[in-house]
Design a protein around this motif. Sequence first.
Motif, PDB file in Angstrom:
ATOM      1  N   GLN A 166       0.814  -1.201   0.000  1.00 48.55           N
ATOM      2  CA  GLN A 166       0.000   0.000   0.000  1.00 48.55           C
ATOM      3  C   GLN A 166       0.857   1.265   0.000  1.00 48.55           C
ATOM      4  N   GLN A 167       2.057   1.169   0.550  1.00 48.97           N
ATOM      5  CA  GLN A 167       2.939   2.337   0.638  1.00 48.97           C
ATOM      6  C   GLN A 167       3.738   2.585  -0.640  1.00 48.97           C
ATOM      7  N   LEU A 168       3.682   1.670  -1.592  1.00 47.94           N
ATOM      8  CA  LEU A 168       4.455   1.843  -2.821  1.00 47.94           C
ATOM      9  C   LEU A 168       3.896   2.991  -3.657  1.00 47.94           C
ATOM     10  N   ASP A 169       4.779   3.732  -4.258  1.00 43.32           N
ATOM     11  CA  ASP A 169       4.385   4.845  -5.121  1.00 43.32           C
ATOM     12  C   ASP A 169       3.966   4.292  -6.479  1.00 43.32           C
ATOM     13  N   PRO A 170       2.697   4.454  -6.884  1.00 46.84           N
ATOM     14  CA  PRO A 170       2.247   3.919  -8.178  1.00 46.84           C
ATOM     15  C   PRO A 170       3.013   4.480  -9.367  1.00 46.84           C
ATOM     16  N   SER A 171       3.583   5.672  -9.209  1.00 47.56           N
ATOM     17  CA  SER A 171       4.312   6.277 -10.321  1.00 47.56           C
ATOM     18  C   SER A 171       5.553   5.473 -10.702  1.00 47.56           C
ATOM     19  N   LEU A 172       6.099   4.695  -9.751  1.00 43.68           N
ATOM     20  CA  LEU A 172       7.272   3.878 -10.064  1.00 43.68           C
ATOM     21  C   LEU A 172       6.915   2.796 -11.078  1.00 43.68           C
ATOM     22  N   ARG A 173       5.775   2.139 -10.869  1.00 45.50           N
ATOM     23  CA  ARG A 173       5.336   1.124 -11.815  1.00 45.50           C
ATOM     24  C   ARG A 173       4.954   1.757 -13.157  1.00 45.50           C
ATOM     25  N   GLU A 174       4.345   2.919 -13.093  1.00 43.34           N
ATOM     26  CA  GLU A 174       3.990   3.610 -14.330  1.00 43.34           C
ATOM     27  C   GLU A 174       5.234   3.986 -15.116  1.00 43.34           C
ATOM     28  N   PRO A 185       4.170  -5.777 -17.883  1.00 39.19           N
ATOM     29  CA  PRO A 185       3.614  -5.801 -16.515  1.00 39.19           C
ATOM     30  C   PRO A 185       4.351  -6.775 -15.597  1.00 39.19           C
ATOM     31  N   TRP A 186       4.725  -7.947 -16.114  1.00 41.93           N
ATOM     32  CA  TRP A 186       5.440  -8.910 -15.288  1.00 41.93           C
ATOM     33  C   TRP A 186       6.822  -8.389 -14.902  1.00 41.93           C
ATOM     34  N   ARG A 187       7.515  -7.763 -15.883  1.00 41.56           N
ATOM     35  CA  ARG A 187       8.849  -7.255 -15.565  1.00 41.56           C
ATOM     36  C   ARG A 187       8.771  -6.072 -14.604  1.00 41.56           C
ATOM     37  N   ALA A 188       7.748  -5.234 -14.742  1.00 38.00           N
ATOM     38  CA  ALA A 188       7.569  -4.116 -13.809  1.00 38.00           C
ATOM     39  C   ALA A 188       7.316  -4.633 -12.402  1.00 38.00           C
ATOM     40  N   PHE A 189       6.524  -5.714 -12.314  1.00 40.21           N
ATOM     41  CA  PHE A 189       6.275  -6.313 -10.999  1.00 40.21           C
ATOM     42  C   PHE A 189       7.553  -6.907 -10.424  1.00 40.21           C
ATOM     43  N   ARG A 190       8.312  -7.618 -11.281  1.00 37.04           N
ATOM     44  CA  ARG A 190       9.496  -8.321 -10.811  1.00 37.04           C
ATOM     45  C   ARG A 190      10.617  -7.375 -10.411  1.00 37.04           C
ATOM     46  N   THR A 191      10.758  -6.271 -11.116  1.00 41.49           N
ATOM     47  CA  THR A 191      11.880  -5.366 -10.869  1.00 41.49           C
ATOM     48  C   THR A 191      11.545  -4.179  -9.978  1.00 41.49           C
ATOM     49  N   VAL A 192      10.252  -3.876  -9.805  1.00 43.91           N
ATOM     50  CA  VAL A 192       9.866  -2.712  -9.002  1.00 43.91           C
ATOM     51  C   VAL A 192       9.054  -3.127  -7.776  1.00 43.91           C
ATOM     52  N   LEU A 213       8.052  -6.184  -6.494  1.00 45.92           N
ATOM     53  CA  LEU A 213       8.529  -7.274  -5.649  1.00 45.92           C
ATOM     54  C   LEU A 213       9.698  -6.859  -4.757  1.00 45.92           C
ATOM     55  N   PRO A 214      10.757  -6.220  -5.288  1.00 51.66           N
ATOM     56  CA  PRO A 214      11.857  -5.829  -4.390  1.00 51.66           C
ATOM     57  C   PRO A 214      11.434  -4.851  -3.306  1.00 51.66           C
ATOM     58  N   LEU A 215      10.552  -3.898  -3.655  1.00 52.83           N
ATOM     59  CA  LEU A 215      10.144  -2.899  -2.673  1.00 52.83           C
ATOM     60  C   LEU A 215       9.196  -3.455  -1.614  1.00 52.83           C
ATOM     61  N   SER A 216       8.570  -4.591  -1.911  1.00 54.60           N
ATOM     62  CA  SER A 216       7.663  -5.203  -0.933  1.00 54.60           C
ATOM     63  C   SER A 216       8.338  -6.296  -0.106  1.00 54.60           C
ATOM     64  N   LEU A 217       9.618  -6.556  -0.358  1.00 57.56           N
ATOM     65  CA  LEU A 217      10.310  -7.612   0.376  1.00 57.56           C
ATOM     66  C   LEU A 217      10.360  -7.384   1.885  1.00 57.56           C
ATOM     67  N   PRO A 218      10.555  -6.152   2.379  1.00 59.19           N
ATOM     68  CA  PRO A 218      10.520  -5.971   3.840  1.00 59.19           C
ATOM     69  C   PRO A 218       9.212  -6.439   4.458  1.00 59.19           C
ATOM     70  N   GLY A 219       8.084  -6.156   3.813  1.00 59.75           N
ATOM     71  CA  GLY A 219       6.804  -6.630   4.318  1.00 59.75           C
ATOM     72  C   GLY A 219       6.706  -8.149   4.273  1.00 59.75           C
ATOM     73  N   ALA A 220       7.264  -8.753   3.209  1.00 58.55           N
ATOM     74  CA  ALA A 220       7.252 -10.215   3.102  1.00 58.55           C
ATOM     75  C   ALA A 220       8.094 -10.850   4.199  1.00 58.55           C
ATOM     76  N   LEU A 221       9.251 -10.271   4.482  1.00 60.92           N
ATOM     77  CA  LEU A 221      10.121 -10.809   5.534  1.00 60.92           C
ATOM     78  C   LEU A 221       9.460 -10.671   6.903  1.00 60.92           C
ATOM     79  N   THR A 222       8.802  -9.542   7.137  1.00 64.05           N
ATOM     80  CA  THR A 222       8.087  -9.362   8.401  1.00 64.05           C
ATOM     81  C   THR A 222       6.974 -10.391   8.534  1.00 64.05           C
TER      82      THR A 222
END
Length: 263
Positions: free
Chosen positions: A152-160, A169-176, A178-187
Amino acid sequence: MAIPVGLLAFYTFFKRGRFGGLVFEFTLDNWAKLAEPLYVGVILQSIGLAFIVTVLALLLGYPMAYAIAGLSPKWRTVALIAVVLPFWTNFLIRTYAWILLLNNAGFVNQWLQAIGITDEPISMLYTPQAIVVGLLYMYLPLMVLPLYASLQQLDPSLREAATNLGASPWRAFRTVTLPLSLPGALTGCIFVFVPAMSNFVIPELIGGGKTVMVGNLVRDQFYEARDWPFGATLALVLTMLLVVVIVIQAAVSRRVTEGPRRG
């Protein structure tokens, strides 16, 4: 927190009394006892089951959190309420509900037979697989919520921006994303792994006591064997393992969050 942990550490260096309790004679036998194959197997089995539950929770929880983060505010609230709704019901009631679902005359077996997949009931209850299902159901919300907060905290403009630069879309998810959501996944992994490894109610009720986890072992040492020193040793080892996991999670999370900044 320091007082009970210190008390456990204190107990580990003394002997069990004839009728339980403590005998204040210094010994290292409780620590040596941990090397016995029986207890090593229980600890490894607990780690393995907790790891499986954590991986499954991540695989199921990430798409759920991603879908919730993409909803409108109104439906996002409804979805979050649906995620946390099970927590409003008593833990034991939810556990007994799974017993009713998974037993030979339960809804799952009735449904499988009704659609022709099986001709007779499948023994699902009192198995390690049933324990995994029970733990996964109980702790899946603890994976979804931190993942949702991170997404929820990710800036949508980064994906855009990634899409505008030609990324699929898959590469945007994989490179933008997914890495930015890893802290939430680890928690979320910590939130699931820690209670799953130390739980003793679900292995006892859904597993029928056939699969012993370290939480059951600690409980039995204190309440049945009346061996407080060895029970304290097992509990302290469990605490140490969980601290190690949390330290590793913190280090990985810090490296993940600092990586983009250095870049």
